[in-house]
Motif scaffolding. Structure first.
Motif, PDB file in Angstrom:
ATOM      1  N   ILE B 126       0.916  -1.169   0.061  1.00  0.00           N
ATOM      2  CA  ILE B 126      -0.034   0.110   0.106  1.00  0.00           C
ATOM      3  C   ILE B 126       0.735   1.304   0.057  1.00  0.00           C
ATOM      4  N   ILE B 129       2.311   1.949  -3.346  1.00  0.00           N
ATOM      5  CA  ILE B 129       1.537   2.505  -4.327  1.00  0.00           C
ATOM      6  C   ILE B 129       1.256   3.969  -4.034  1.00  0.00           C
ATOM      7  N   MET B 130       0.886   4.126  -2.860  1.00  0.00           N
ATOM      8  CA  MET B 130       0.546   5.618  -2.223  1.00  0.00           C
ATOM      9  C   MET B 130       1.654   6.495  -2.621  1.00  0.00           C
ATOM     10  N   PHE B 131       3.071   6.121  -2.449  1.00  0.00           N
ATOM     11  CA  PHE B 131       4.146   6.922  -2.862  1.00  0.00           C
ATOM     12  C   PHE B 131       4.379   6.979  -4.236  1.00  0.00           C
ATOM     13  N   GLY B 132       3.586   6.443  -5.123  1.00  0.00           N
ATOM     14  CA  GLY B 132       3.861   6.296  -6.593  1.00  0.00           C
ATOM     15  C   GLY B 132       4.977   5.364  -7.066  1.00  0.00           C
ATOM     16  N   ILE B 134       5.176   2.088  -7.451  1.00  0.00           N
ATOM     17  CA  ILE B 134       4.506   1.356  -8.295  1.00  0.00           C
ATOM     18  C   ILE B 134       2.926   1.716  -8.522  1.00  0.00           C
ATOM     19  N   LEU B 135       2.361   1.546  -9.928  1.00  0.00           N
ATOM     20  CA  LEU B 135       1.218   1.936 -10.445  1.00  0.00           C
ATOM     21  C   LEU B 135       1.222   3.575 -10.706  1.00  0.00           C
TER      22      LEU B 135
END
Lengths: 119, 135
Positions: B126, B129-132, B134-135
């Protein structure tokens, strides 16, 4: 009123268990990022830009996670706080307190699903 | 039908004095009290989602609103949430380290590894993802 609580007791404990797992596995990072790291600028502005966050939250998996995690945590918290009150010797008000706490959990669940659906 | 236990046990009795003075009770009762912190954390997640639904200006105002003194309060809630997560694992390990039906009891080191590994992997995923990252 007491009879209804007794009938629903297994459901409350199931939601308590699921909520505990959700709270342990997903909530720390989710809360840290949304409530501390993003507001304090520890995450790059591009990463927490409205368009990226909206895209993450509004896809089907994002909606599901953001609706289910807070809902389950609310039910876990309600059951835990009910037993916290019993530990503190507040058994005399158990029934009204249980209705109040589970009622708040139900409202929280509705708010979670409404928020995710509105994206 | 109940059988008489082979081991004699003393009847249950409450501790002398207030629970705060007994470390085992203190930990147990404070663990139950973390329900309040979890509810606050979950409510903030719901608020963030609802703000996202209100548009870019509302999202920016939300971020700015939490950058002040609220960050200190949120840090306290976060400490409580992390303590809850670690304490919850202890309960999970105790609950799973007994035979369930025909299945034998799993060794505690394996339960520790699976549960701590799950906690670290899911939260790291998570955060990435939130830190950018991945995704």
């Amino acid at each position: 009123m007491k009879r209804l609580l007794q009938v629903l007791e297994p459901l409350f404990w199931m939601l308590f268990g699921l909520g505990g797992v959700a709270a342990a596995l997903l909530l720390p990072a989710l809360f840290f990022c949304l409530a501390i790291a993003a507001p304090l600028g520890w995450i790059s502005p591009e990463a927490v830009s409205f368009h990226r966050m909206y895209a993450l939250a509004s896809n089907p998996l994002g909606r599901l996670v953001l609706a289910l995690v807070p809902s389950l945590v609310f039910w876990h918290a309600a059951n835990h706080l009910r037993h916290f009150a019993l530990d503190l010797g507040l058994g005399a008000v158990d029934i009204p307190l249980a209705y109040a706490l589970y009622g708040l959990a139900l409202l929280g669940t509705l708010a979670s699903f409404a928020g995710a659906a509105a994206l | 039908m109940s059988e008489t236990p082979l081991t004699r046990t003393a009847p249950a009795r409450p501790p002398d004095g207030f629970w705060v003075w007994h470390p085992r009770y203190r930990s147990y009762v404070l663990f139950a009290g973390t329900g309040l912190l979890l509810a606050i954390a979950a409510a903030l997640v719901v608020r963030a989602v609802r703000v996202l639904g209100e548009g870019a200006a509302a999202w920016q105002a939300y971020l700015e609103g939490l950058a002040g003194p609220a960050a200190a309060l949120n840090a306290l809630v976060f400490v409580g949430v992390v303590w809850f997560a670690l304490r919850f694992l202890r309960v999970g390990i105790k609950a799973l380290s007994v035979p369930i039906g025909p299945l034998p009891a799993l060794p505690q080191p394996l339960l520790w590894a699976v549960q701590v590994g799950g906690l670290v992997v899911m939260n790291l995923l998570i955060a990435l993802i939130m830190f950018g990252v991945i995704l």
